[in-house]
Design a protein around this motif. Structure first.
Motif, PDB file in Angstrom:
ATOM      1  N   ASN A  38     -14.556  -1.098   2.772  1.00 22.81           N
ATOM      2  CA  ASN A  38     -13.246  -1.444   2.232  1.00 22.81           C
ATOM      3  C   ASN A  38     -12.689  -0.224   1.502  1.00 22.81           C
ATOM      4  OD1 ASN A  38     -13.674  -4.053   3.138  1.00 22.81           O
ATOM      5  ND2 ASN A  38     -14.363  -4.813   1.145  1.00 22.81           N
ATOM      6  N   VAL A  39     -11.379  -0.053   1.567  1.00 13.08           N
ATOM      7  CA  VAL A  39     -10.767   1.144   0.982  1.00 13.08           C
ATOM      8  C   VAL A  39      -9.493   0.771   0.234  1.00 13.08           C
ATOM      9  CG1 VAL A  39      -9.700   3.386   1.480  1.00 13.08           C
ATOM     10  CG2 VAL A  39     -11.676   2.640   2.811  1.00 13.08           C
ATOM     11  N   ILE A  40      -9.296   1.389  -0.927  1.00 13.14           N
ATOM     12  CA  ILE A  40      -8.010   1.326  -1.629  1.00 13.14           C
ATOM     13  C   ILE A  40      -7.436   2.733  -1.648  1.00 13.14           C
ATOM     14  CG2 ILE A  40      -6.776   0.759  -3.740  1.00 13.14           C
ATOM     15  CD1 ILE A  40      -8.951  -1.181  -4.440  1.00 13.14           C
ATOM     16  N   VAL A  41      -6.236   2.889  -1.116  1.00 13.70           N
ATOM     17  CA  VAL A  41      -5.567   4.187  -1.051  1.00 13.70           C
ATOM     18  C   VAL A  41      -4.444   4.208  -2.084  1.00 13.70           C
ATOM     19  CG1 VAL A  41      -4.268   5.790   0.394  1.00 13.70           C
ATOM     20  CG2 VAL A  41      -6.077   4.391   1.413  1.00 13.70           C
ATOM     21  N   SER A  42      -4.492   5.163  -2.986  1.00 11.75           N
ATOM     22  CA  SER A  42      -3.438   5.328  -3.980  1.00 11.75           C
ATOM     23  C   SER A  42      -2.859   6.731  -3.853  1.00 11.75           C
ATOM     24  CB  SER A  42      -3.990   5.109  -5.395  1.00 11.75           C
ATOM     25  OG  SER A  42      -2.960   5.269  -6.356  1.00 11.75           O
ATOM     26  N   VAL A  43      -1.721   6.823  -3.187  1.00  5.49           N
ATOM     27  CA  VAL A  43      -1.016   8.100  -3.015  1.00  5.49           C
ATOM     28  C   VAL A  43       0.470   7.847  -3.199  1.00  5.49           C
ATOM     29  CG1 VAL A  43      -2.751   9.057  -1.454  1.00  5.49           C
ATOM     30  CG2 VAL A  43      -0.829   7.802  -0.505  1.00  5.49           C
ATOM     31  N   PRO A  44       1.250   8.870  -3.539  1.00 11.52           N
ATOM     32  CA  PRO A  44       2.678   8.674  -3.766  1.00 11.52           C
ATOM     33  C   PRO A  44       3.412   8.107  -2.553  1.00 11.52           C
ATOM     34  CG  PRO A  44       1.973  10.774  -4.653  1.00 11.52           C
ATOM     35  CD  PRO A  44       0.818  10.236  -3.865  1.00 11.52           C
ATOM     36  N   THR A  45       4.592   7.568  -2.831  1.00  7.23           N
ATOM     37  CA  THR A  45       5.452   7.007  -1.786  1.00  7.23           C
ATOM     38  C   THR A  45       5.745   8.045  -0.711  1.00  7.23           C
ATOM     39  OG1 THR A  45       6.468   5.560  -3.430  1.00  7.23           O
ATOM     40  CG2 THR A  45       7.679   5.874  -1.391  1.00  7.23           C
ATOM     41  N   ALA A  46       5.844   7.576   0.535  1.00 12.47           N
ATOM     42  CA  ALA A  46       6.219   8.414   1.692  1.00 12.47           C
ATOM     43  C   ALA A  46       5.219   9.534   1.956  1.00 12.47           C
ATOM     44  CB  ALA A  46       7.625   8.993   1.503  1.00 12.47           C
ATOM     45  N   SER A  47       3.931   9.229   1.761  1.00 17.00           N
ATOM     46  CA  SER A  47       2.894  10.233   2.031  1.00 17.00           C
ATOM     47  C   SER A  47       1.923   9.773   3.114  1.00 17.00           C
ATOM     48  CB  SER A  47       2.140  10.568   0.740  1.00 17.00           C
ATOM     49  OG  SER A  47       2.998  11.195  -0.187  1.00 17.00           O
ATOM     50  N   GLY A  48       2.401   8.916   4.006  1.00 21.36           N
ATOM     51  CA  GLY A  48       1.618   8.604   5.199  1.00 21.36           C
ATOM     52  C   GLY A  48       0.637   7.460   5.088  1.00 21.36           C
ATOM     53  N   LYS A  49       0.839   6.540   4.127  1.00 21.52           N
ATOM     54  CA  LYS A  49      -0.071   5.390   4.023  1.00 21.52           C
ATOM     55  C   LYS A  49       0.028   4.500   5.262  1.00 21.52           C
ATOM     56  CE  LYS A  49       1.443   3.873   0.000  1.00 21.52           C
ATOM     57  NZ  LYS A  49       2.326   4.928  -0.517  1.00 21.52           N
ATOM     58  N   ALA A 176       1.096   3.109  -4.504  1.00 16.77           N
ATOM     59  CA  ALA A 176       1.394   4.424  -5.079  1.00 16.77           C
ATOM     60  C   ALA A 176       1.037   4.445  -6.563  1.00 16.77           C
ATOM     61  CB  ALA A 176       2.874   4.741  -4.900  1.00 16.77           C
ATOM     62  N   THR A 177       0.754   3.262  -7.132  1.00 20.43           N
ATOM     63  CA  THR A 177       0.629   3.168  -8.586  1.00 20.43           C
ATOM     64  C   THR A 177      -0.487   2.208  -8.993  1.00 20.43           C
ATOM     65  OG1 THR A 177       2.391   1.504  -8.459  1.00 20.43           O
ATOM     66  CG2 THR A 177       3.030   3.710  -9.148  1.00 20.43           C
ATOM     67  N   VAL A 178      -1.715   2.701  -9.096  1.00 18.63           N
ATOM     68  CA  VAL A 178      -2.833   1.901  -9.620  1.00 18.63           C
ATOM     69  C   VAL A 178      -3.599   2.768 -10.609  1.00 18.63           C
ATOM     70  CG1 VAL A 178      -4.891   0.548  -9.095  1.00 18.63           C
ATOM     71  CG2 VAL A 178      -3.025   0.633  -7.439  1.00 18.63           C
ATOM     72  N   SER A 179      -3.468   2.471 -11.891  1.00 18.15           N
ATOM     73  CA  SER A 179      -4.142   3.309 -12.895  1.00 18.15           C
ATOM     74  C   SER A 179      -5.616   2.942 -13.018  1.00 18.15           C
ATOM     75  CB  SER A 179      -3.450   3.167 -14.253  1.00 18.15           C
ATOM     76  OG  SER A 179      -3.526   1.830 -14.717  1.00 18.15           O
ATOM     77  N   ASN A 180      -5.963   1.665 -12.912  1.00 16.77           N
ATOM     78  CA  ASN A 180      -7.359   1.226 -13.027  1.00 16.77           C
ATOM     79  C   ASN A 180      -7.954   0.970 -11.645  1.00 16.77           C
ATOM     80  OD1 ASN A 180      -5.598  -1.006 -12.761  1.00 16.77           O
ATOM     81  ND2 ASN A 180      -7.093  -2.410 -13.653  1.00 16.77           N
ATOM     82  N   ILE A 181      -7.763   1.950 -10.757  1.00 15.22           N
ATOM     83  CA  ILE A 181      -8.167   1.781  -9.362  1.00 15.22           C
ATOM     84  C   ILE A 181      -9.677   1.562  -9.222  1.00 15.22           C
ATOM     85  CG2 ILE A 181      -8.377   4.267  -8.915  1.00 15.22           C
ATOM     86  CD1 ILE A 181      -7.229   3.677  -6.090  1.00 15.22           C
ATOM     87  N   GLN A 182     -10.483   2.162 -10.097  1.00 17.18           N
ATOM     88  CA  GLN A 182     -11.931   1.974  -9.989  1.00 17.18           C
ATOM     89  C   GLN A 182     -12.321   0.529 -10.282  1.00 17.18           C
ATOM     90  OE1 GLN A 182     -14.030   3.989  -8.684  1.00 17.18           O
ATOM     91  NE2 GLN A 182     -12.633   5.733  -8.528  1.00 17.18           N
TER      92      GLN A 182
END
Length: 681
Positions: A38-49, A176-182
Motif C-alpha cells: 500500500n502506498v500514500i503519495v504526497s506531492v504538490p498539485t499537478a506533479s503527475g499523481k 498534496a497536503t498530509v502533514s502526519n503522513i507517517q
C-alpha cells in the motif's frame, strides 16, 4: 527512466504515444505498488499523481481484477471519469457511480474501473460487502479529506472496511497536503512517497501595505496592490484566480475588475445559451472576468469553467470551495481573504485549505512558473500569512466520533453482516483511524447506546447477544440515510398526504441541510407552521419550513431565478437542496411501499416532481429524452399534453416553439414514438 521502460508497449496509447521520463516520485510509487505494498503519495498539485493511478489500474486490469477510484466530490468524479476514458484505448471499461445509493452494487461486474464518491463507495459496501472480492486496487484521491467534518467519516469508513474485510486489496492514497503522513501510513499499513517537486515551479509571497514580500525581499506594488500583479500575469499570457471568503465578496471583486480590464469577448460568439447569465454577469464575461461559487446554477458553473479553460475568462474570483473541486489552475493565484466567518465569529482558514488554493498556481504545459500570493490586511494577518507559508499544516484527524455517525455505522455493520455482536463492532472500529488516534475502549458506551437506540426503535433485534437487522433496519441502511431520518419519514406516513407538509418532514430530517432564515421570514414561516398545525417553532423547525416553502415553489415550476430573487438565495442553492430532497423523498417512497402502500403513487410522483421541478401534469412528458422542466412546460402550453400528442406531431409543429430547433424537434418526436411503443406494446 522512460514510461515505455516500465509499462507494456500498448500503454502508450493512454499518452497519445508520448513517451517521456518519469519523475522520481512516480517511479518510486509504481515500484512499491508492484511489490504489493500500500502506498500514500504526497506531492504538490499537478506533479503527475494521476499517471501513477493509471499505471496501477492497468497493472490491476492485467491481473484480472477491478479498480475503484474514490474522490470526495461529484464534480471531481465527473472530471476523473473524463480523464480515465483514455484507458478505453486499452480495452478497459470505465464507469462512474455517484448518488443513486439504492442501485445494487452488482453492476461492478460489468466494468474494470469504477469512479465513485466516498459516500457511494460506502453505500455499496452497506449493501454488499462481498463486492470487494472483485477488486485488486482502490485509489483514494485527496486522502486528506478524512479531516473534513462532513465527508471525512464516510471516507474513513470505506478505508476501514477495506482494511477489515479484505486487507489483500492494494491501497493507493493521493494528496498534496498530509502533514502526519507517517501516522496515516501506519494506520493503512502503507509506505510513503513524499516529494516537494512541482512540474511548474511556484513562487509564494505576501501582499502587505502596497508591497509584495517574497523570501524576505520587498517589491513595491503601489496603490493598486494585487491588481498590478494580475495585470502583469495577464499581459504576459497568463490567467488569474482570486479567492474570496464569501460569495458576496467574490461577486463584488469580479465586478470591480471590470473597471481595470476589458478583454472584449464577443459574447454572441461564445455559444452561451440565452438567459444563462443576467445582464451584470454577461457584462463581466464580455470583459473576460467572472465569479464562481455554489450559489450559481450547475449550468452557469459548467459554462464558467469551460470559458476559463478556453481562456476567454482571464480573471476568475471564487470561494475556497473551488480549490477542492474541479481542476482550474491559473498562472497567478491570490488569496485575498484568510479568515472566514463561522460559528458566530471570524477565524483563520485552515492551512490545508490555503495550500489547496495556492496549489492551483501554475498551468502545466502553459506556464514556466506559478505565482501564489496571500493578501494580509493587518500586521496580525501578516503573521498568520507567514505561518501558512512556513509553518506545519494541521494533521489529518478522524471525525468518526459523533454519536450520530456511530449509530449510522453500527446499523450498517449489522445490516450487512459485517458485525453481529458488540465484539465484532469493536473489532471493526479497531481498524479505524479513530482507534489509531484515540483509545477505542473509551467508545464502548457509545456503541452500547447506539445498539439500545436501534433496538428500541425496531431497526434491529437481539437474541443471545447476536443482533440482526429488521426489514425496516435493512431498508434504512440500504437507503443510506440516518436512522433518525427514517423515523421522521415513518412518522410522516401517519399523516394525511399533503405536498407542503411532506416537504416539511423531508426537510426536517438530519440528512437535509436547510436554508437559513432571517427575522424578516418569521411571519410567513409561522403562518406555514400554523396552517399545518405544527406547534414546533424551534430554529430547526423554522429552517425546515422555509426549505419546504422553497421546494414547493420548485415543484410548481416557478422559474429558478424568480425563486432565487424572492428568497435571496442562489440558483445553485435551490438545485443543491432539490438534489438532497430528491434522495430523501425517494427514501420516503420506499418506506411508503413498506408501511403505507395506499400513498405509494403520491409519494412516487412527489419524488419525480422534486427531482425534475415540475407540476403533476407534465411528469410523463419529461420522460422523453432531452425534455426537462422548461421544454416540457413549453410543449404542454403549446397543446402537446401527452407523449402520444408529441409522437404524432410533425417537425414543423414543434420546431417554431421557442428553444426547439428542427433537429431537436425531430429527435423529440422520435423518442416520444419509442416511449409510446414501449407503453402500448
Amino acid at each position: 527512466m522512460k514510461l515505455s521502460e516500465i509499462t507494456p508497449s500498448e500503454f502508450l496509447k493512454v499518452t497519445d504515444n508520448n513517451d517521456f521520463i518519469l519523475y522520481e516520485h512516480q517511479e518510486e510509487a509504481v515500484a512499491k505498488l508492484r511489490e504489493n505494498k500500500n502506498v500514500i503519495v504526497s506531492v504538490p498539485t499537478a506533479s503527475g499523481k494521476t499517471l501513477i493511478g493509471y499505471i496501477s489500474i492497468y497493472d490491476t486490469y492485467l491481473k484480472g481484477k477491478k479498480s475503484m477510484y474514490i474522490v470526495p466530490l461529484r464534480s471531481l468524479a465527473m472530471e476523473k471519469f473524463s480523464e480515465l476514458l483514455s484507458l478505453k484505448n486499452l480495452g478497459v471499461k470505465v464507469t462512474m457511480s455517484i448518488g443513486d445509493y439504492d442501485v445494487p452494487p452488482s453492476f461492478v461486474k460489468n466494468y474494470d474501473v469504477i469512479i465513485a464518491t466516498s459516500e457511494r463507495a460506502d453505500s455499496m459496501l452497506h449493501r454488499d460487502p462481498d463486492i470487494l472480492n472483485y477488486f485488486g486496487l482502490v485509489i483514494i484521491d485527496e486522502i486528506h479529506m478524512i479531516s473534513d467534518p462532513s465527508r471525512g467519516p464516510r471516507l474513513e469508513t470505506v478505508i476501514s472496511s477495506l482494511l477489515y474485510l479484505n486487507p489483500e486489496i492494494l491501497l493507493l492514497g493521493l494528496s498534496a497536503t498530509v502533514s502526519n503522513i507517517q501516522e496515516i501510513a501506519e494506520w493503512m499499513n502503507a509506505e510513503t512517497v513524499v516529494s516537494n517537486f512541482r512540474a511548474v515551479p511556484l513562487e509564494t509571497g505576501i501582499i502587505f501595505k502596497g508591497n509584495l514580500i517574497t523570501d524576505g525581499e520587498k517589491k513595491h506594488l503601489g496603490r493598486d496592490d494585487e491588481v498590478s500583479l494580475i495585470k502583469e500575469s495577464i499581459e504576459s499570457g497568463g490567467q488569474a484566480l482570486v479567492f474570496r471568503n464569501s460569495r458576496r465578496n467574490a461577486e463584488k471583486y469580479a465586478q470591480s475588475m471590470v473597471n481595470f480590464f476589458d478583454f472584449q469577448n464577443d459574447f454572441e460568439k461564445l455559444e452561451i445559451p440565452p438567459d444563462l447569465f443576467n445582464e451584470a454577469q454577461a457584462n463581466m464575461v464580455a470583459h473576460g472576468v467572472m465569479f464562481h461559487h455554489a450559489g450559481l446554477s450547475n449550468d452557469q458553473r459548467t459554462m464558467i469553467e469551460k470559458l476559463f479553460k478556453q481562456g476567454y475568462i482571464k480573471i476568475l474570483t471564487a470561494t475556497p470551495t473551488l480549490a477542492a473541486g474541479v481542476n482550474l489552475p491559473a498562472r497567478t493565484v491570490i488569496i485575498r481573504d484568510i479568515t472566514r466567518f463561522s460559528d458566530g465569529y471570524s477565524k483563520p482558514i485552515s492551512g490545508i485549505e490555503i495550500q489547496q488554493m495556492i496549489g492551483r498556481a501554475g498551468r502545466p504545459k502553459y506556464d514556466k512558473k506559478g505565482y501564489g500570493y496571500i493578501y494580509a490586511a493587518s500586521p496580525g494577518m501578516l503573521r498568520v500569512a507567514e505561518g501558512y507559508l512556513t509553518g506545519e499544516l494541521e494533521p489529518v484527524i478522524s471525525r468518526m466520533d459523533s454519536n450520530s455517525l456511530i449509530r449510522f455505522n453500527v446499523l450498517a455493520l449489522i445490516s450487512s453482516g459485517i458485525a453481529t455482536a458488540l465484539k465484532g463492532i469493536q473489532d471493526f472500529y479497531g481498524k479505524t483511524l479513530l482507534a489509531a488516534q484515540n483509545d477505542i475502549d473509551g467508545y464502548e458506551l457509545a456503541f452500547e447506546s447506539a445498539l439500545y437506540f436501534l433496538k428500541d426503535n425496531e431497526f434491529i433485534t437481539e437474541e443471545n447477544d447476536i443482533y440482526s437487522a429488521t426489514k425496516f433496519g435493512r431498508l434504512t441502511s440500504d437507503l443510506y440515510i440516518d436512522p433518525v431520518s427514517s423515523l421522521i419519514l415513518k412518522k410522516c406516513l401517519d399523516l394525511e398526504f399533503s405536498e407542503e407538509l411532506y416537504l416539511y418532514y423531508i426537510s426536517k430530517t438530519p440528512d437535509m441541510i436547510t436554508f437559513n432564515y432571517r427575522a424578516s421570514d418569521y411571519e410567513y414561516l409561522e403562518e406555514f407552521l400554523d396552517r399545518h398545525n405544527i406547534s414546533d417553532f424551534s430554529e430547526e423547525s423554522m429552517g425546515a419550513a422555509k426549505t419546504a416553502i422553497i421546494l414547493n415553489e420548485w415543484i410548481n415550476e416557478v422559474p429558478i431565478n424568480t425563486i432565487a430573487d424572492t428568497f435571496g438565495i442562489g440558483p445553485g442553492d435551490i438545485q443543491a437542496k432539490a438534489s438532497s430532497a430528491d434522495w430523501i423523498s425517494y427514501s420516503l417512497y420506499r418506506l411508503g411501499s413498506m408501511f403505507d402502500k395506499e400513498k405509494e403513487n403520491n409519494l412516487l410522483h412527489l419524488n419525480i416532481r422534486i427531482k425534475e421541478g415540475v407540476k403533476e401534469e407534465i411528469i410523463r412528458i419529461i420522460e422523453i429524452p432531452q425534455v426537462g422542466r422548461v421544454r416540457g412546460r413549453r410543449l404542454y402550453n403549446n397543446g402537446f399534453k401527452s407523449i402520444d400528442d408529441i409522437a404524432n406531431a410533425k417537425v414543423e409543429d414543434i420546431s417554431p416553439i421557442f428553444g426547439f430547433s428542427t433537429k431537436l424537434a425531430k429527435d423529440i418526436i422520435e423518442n416520444a414514438g419509442k416511449l409510446n411503443n414501449r407503453y402500448y406494446r
